[in-house]
Motif scaffolding. Structure first.
Motif, mmCIF file in Angstrom:
data_model
loop_
_atom_site.group_PDB
_atom_site.id
_atom_site.type_symbol
_atom_site.label_atom_id
_atom_site.label_comp_id
_atom_site.label_asym_id
_atom_site.label_seq_id
_atom_site.Cartn_x
_atom_site.Cartn_y
_atom_site.Cartn_z
ATOM 1 N N ILE A 271 -3.007 14.884 4.966
ATOM 2 C CA ILE A 271 -1.904 14.435 4.333
ATOM 3 C C ILE A 271 -0.542 14.368 5.417
ATOM 4 N N ALA A 272 -0.447 15.489 6.150
ATOM 5 C CA ALA A 272 0.835 15.647 7.115
ATOM 6 C C ALA A 272 0.523 14.384 7.977
ATOM 7 N N ASP A 273 -0.700 14.131 8.613
ATOM 8 C CA ASP A 273 -0.887 13.126 9.476
ATOM 9 C C ASP A 273 -0.772 11.852 9.147
ATOM 10 N N ARG A 274 -1.011 11.780 7.921
ATOM 11 C CA ARG A 274 -0.854 10.343 7.092
ATOM 12 C C ARG A 274 0.686 10.016 6.929
ATOM 13 N N PHE A 275 1.435 11.097 6.509
ATOM 14 C CA PHE A 275 2.906 10.956 6.383
ATOM 15 C C PHE A 275 3.591 10.613 7.711
ATOM 16 N N GLN A 276 2.974 11.531 9.072
ATOM 17 C CA GLN A 276 3.691 11.206 10.093
ATOM 18 C C GLN A 276 3.633 9.771 10.688
ATOM 19 N N GLN A 277 2.352 9.112 10.327
ATOM 20 C CA GLN A 277 2.251 7.905 10.778
ATOM 21 C C GLN A 277 3.023 6.909 9.968
ATOM 22 N N ILE A 278 3.188 7.189 8.549
ATOM 23 C CA ILE A 278 3.818 6.279 7.900
ATOM 24 C C ILE A 278 5.398 6.409 8.269
ATOM 25 N N ILE A 279 6.071 7.642 8.805
ATOM 26 C CA ILE A 279 7.235 7.798 9.035
ATOM 27 C C ILE A 279 7.533 7.119 10.457
ATOM 28 N N ASP A 280 6.674 7.033 11.203
ATOM 29 C CA ASP A 280 6.822 6.303 12.479
ATOM 30 C C ASP A 280 6.660 4.888 12.373
ATOM 31 N N LEU A 281 5.802 4.214 11.493
ATOM 32 C CA LEU A 281 5.871 2.887 11.189
ATOM 33 C C LEU A 281 7.091 2.421 10.545
ATOM 34 N N SER A 282 7.600 3.163 9.891
ATOM 35 C CA SER A 282 8.806 2.731 8.908
ATOM 36 C C SER A 282 10.112 2.886 10.023
ATOM 37 N N HIS A 283 10.047 3.538 10.842
ATOM 38 C CA HIS A 283 11.212 3.339 11.957
ATOM 39 C C HIS A 283 11.287 2.433 12.832
ATOM 40 N N ALA A 284 9.918 2.284 13.230
ATOM 41 C CA ALA A 284 9.463 1.174 14.070
ATOM 42 C C ALA A 284 9.697 -0.326 13.434
ATOM 43 N N GLU A 285 9.492 -0.417 12.460
ATOM 44 C CA GLU A 285 9.688 -1.671 11.698
ATOM 45 C C GLU A 285 10.995 -1.699 10.795
ATOM 46 N N GLY A 286 11.907 -0.609 11.044
ATOM 47 C CA GLY A 286 12.957 -0.769 10.396
ATOM 48 C C GLY A 286 13.024 -0.902 8.993
ATOM 49 N N ARG A 287 12.130 -0.269 8.511
ATOM 50 C CA ARG A 287 12.024 -0.379 6.726
ATOM 51 C C ARG A 287 12.125 1.072 6.267
ATOM 52 N N LEU A 288 13.371 1.542 6.502
ATOM 53 C CA LEU A 288 13.844 2.864 6.142
ATOM 54 C C LEU A 288 14.683 2.763 4.697
ATOM 55 N N ASN A 289 14.378 3.763 3.982
ATOM 56 C CA ASN A 289 15.337 3.757 2.389
ATOM 57 C C ASN A 289 14.609 2.519 1.723
ATOM 58 N N THR A 290 13.431 1.929 2.167
ATOM 59 C CA THR A 290 12.824 1.069 1.107
ATOM 60 C C THR A 290 11.404 1.203 0.888
ATOM 61 N N SER A 291 10.947 0.933 -0.188
ATOM 62 C CA SER A 291 9.469 1.053 -0.383
ATOM 63 C C SER A 291 8.566 0.558 0.683
ATOM 64 N N ILE A 292 7.441 1.181 1.137
ATOM 65 C CA ILE A 292 6.400 1.032 2.006
ATOM 66 C C ILE A 292 5.960 -0.416 1.739
ATOM 67 N N ASN A 293 5.583 -1.044 2.501
ATOM 68 C CA ASN A 293 4.926 -2.567 2.115
ATOM 69 C C ASN A 293 3.461 -2.532 1.843
ATOM 70 N N GLU A 294 3.024 -3.578 1.369
ATOM 71 C CA GLU A 294 1.630 -3.817 0.991
ATOM 72 C C GLU A 294 0.775 -3.522 2.092
ATOM 73 N N GLU A 295 0.932 -3.877 3.396
ATOM 74 C CA GLU A 295 0.292 -3.626 4.474
ATOM 75 C C GLU A 295 -0.125 -1.975 4.857
ATOM 76 N N VAL A 296 1.055 -1.571 4.749
ATOM 77 C CA VAL A 296 0.890 0.020 5.141
ATOM 78 C C VAL A 296 0.078 0.580 3.830
ATOM 79 N N ARG A 297 0.511 0.351 2.597
ATOM 80 C CA ARG A 297 -0.281 0.919 1.559
ATOM 81 C C ARG A 297 -1.925 0.488 1.761
#
Length: 417
Positions: A271-297
């Motif tokens: 779970i921690a590894d998954r969260f870290q990847q989601i955090i990194d992707l959100s920062h890279a794509e500029g999708r912070l403070n907003t719900s993760i997109n369908e591609e990430v889900r």
């Protein structure tokens, strides 16, 4: 200046008013956990910020309907002694954070609130609720409209949607407020005047709005502090604590050496590894403070749509009662109760009681710690409103000149020409 808090929850609104110099008489809250928090912090704690509490009312959880039926005569005797009645009826049926229930019995509790208003006749009524309180349900019921109409019989009624980040709360949280003021007070446009007072209020507490998430919780990062065994739950770790770093953190910490409610969630390595990847992707794509997109889900096989990663440089999105709705901006984990409390502007000395979370059918019957924090009115907002109301209610009123007086002054003025 005396207030009573109905639907008090864990006491966020009460705390802010007490900090503003109001005298709290008593608070009404039916949930065992939420009342335990309020009692520990604002009734039993040795502090200037506590309720006076009348002898006729037991210091225990009670619903507003039970209060009316058991203590009606005592409430009626309070007429003329209560300046302010506050409280936000439960918002779950109105909230856009989950499924809405137009027939949720909790939606009807504001009728009991109105009975309390009629019985006590306070000079001012303050009500807070979610934005959805103003929406029409399938039945056509608009509770905000009904509330305004009912209060307008005896009061001048004002309402507004407020972005609470303007008050120095590190959270983009829009809430619906109603201020019903006695006509004798002559308050014209309180929300406009309140907004004009905000820069002065923020200067008085040493803040500039908006306050970012990182400015609010960076001193609680585990990388900086390390971890230790949880002091209140066996088998869990909690964040150690060193010291505050920013102006906001110093305001919230106020010298507390060992803040409570720092228990960390138990995330396994996967779970921690998954969260870290989601955090990194959100920062890279500029999708912070907003719900993760369908591609990430899809990539991580997630069904949850509300998951968001905090933007460290902005106020957080509205926190909810679900502890897994928000991920930390840097660390692969969800937030602690204390971090959520910081985002709601609760001081570090304020400790929460009861379960941390609950689930299933109990969600409609229990108010655990995460929910207490999420449902609360941020104390900073309540403090700003409390200070504003105290000034507005105690300011000397200019009496209109009589016609005879005006004529006399006009004649005197003419004689000098």
């Amino acid at each position: 200046m005396v207030f009573v808090d109905a639907f008090a929850g864990c006491g966020g609104l009460s705390l802010g008013l007490l900090q503003a110099g109001w005298r709290g008489l008593f608070a009404i809250e039916h949930d065992d956990f939420a009342f335990a928090t309020l009692k520990a912090n604002l009734v039993e704690r040795q502090s200037a910020h506590k309720f006076a509490w009348p002898k006729w009312l037991p210091k225990e959880p009670i619903g507003i309907q039970s209060l009316l039926s058991k203590h009606g005569p005592a409430l009626e005797k309070l007429q003329g002694t209560v300046d302010l009645l506050v409280g936000g009826p439960p918002c779950q049926g109105f909230s856009s954070a989950g499924r809405r229930w137009h027939d949720d019995p909790r939606n009807k509790l504001f009728s009991s609130y109105l009975k309390l208003v009629k019985l006590m006749k306070p000079k001012v009524v303050l009500i807070e609720n979610v934005r959805g309180f103003t929406s029409d349900f399938e039945t056509g019921a608009n509770y905000a409209s009904k509330l305004r109409t009912a209060l307008a019989v005896d009061y001048d009624v004002h309402d507004a949607l407020l972005d609470l980040s303007a008050f120095g709360v590190p959270q983009r949280r829009t809430r619906y407020f109603v201020l019903a003021t006695s006509r004798s007070l002559g308050v014209k446009d309180p929300f406009k005047e309140l907004k004009q007072e905000l820069p002065s209020f923020l200067r008085s507490i040493g803040l500039q709005a908006p306050v970012s998430s990182k400015s609010a919780i960076s001193d609680l990062e585990t990388v900086r502090n390390g971890t230790q065994a949880s002091r209140d739950t066996a088998g869990f770790l909690e964040t150690k604590y060193k010291a505050p770093l920013t102006k906001y953190q110093k305001l919230m910490n106020a010298g507390v050496v060992h803040p409570a409610d720092l228990r960390l969630a138990r995330h396994n390595d996967e779970i921690a590894d998954r969260f870290q990847q989601i955090i990194d992707l959100s920062h890279a794509e500029g999708r912070l403070n907003t719900s993760i997109n369908e591609e990430v889900r899809t990539k991580f096989g997630l069904k949850k749509r509300a998951l968001r990663v905090l933007d460290p440089d902005m106020p957080s999105p509205t926190i909810t009662s679900m502890p897994d709705d928000l991920l930390h901006y840097a660390e692969p984990r969800t937030l602690t109760v204390r971090e959520n409390a910081r985002l709601q502007s609760f001081p570090d000395w304020f400790e929460f009681k009861g379960k941390y979370t609950t689930g299933g059918h109990l969600r409609r019957r229990e108010v655990p710690r995460f929910t207490q924090v999420a449902n609360a009115v941020p104390p900073l907002v309540a403090r700003a409103i409390g200070e504003f109301l105290m000034k507005a209610m105690t300011a000397p009123k200019q009496r209109p000149k009589s016609a005879a007086k005006r004529s006399q002054q006009a004649a005197e003025f003419g004689a000098h020409l």
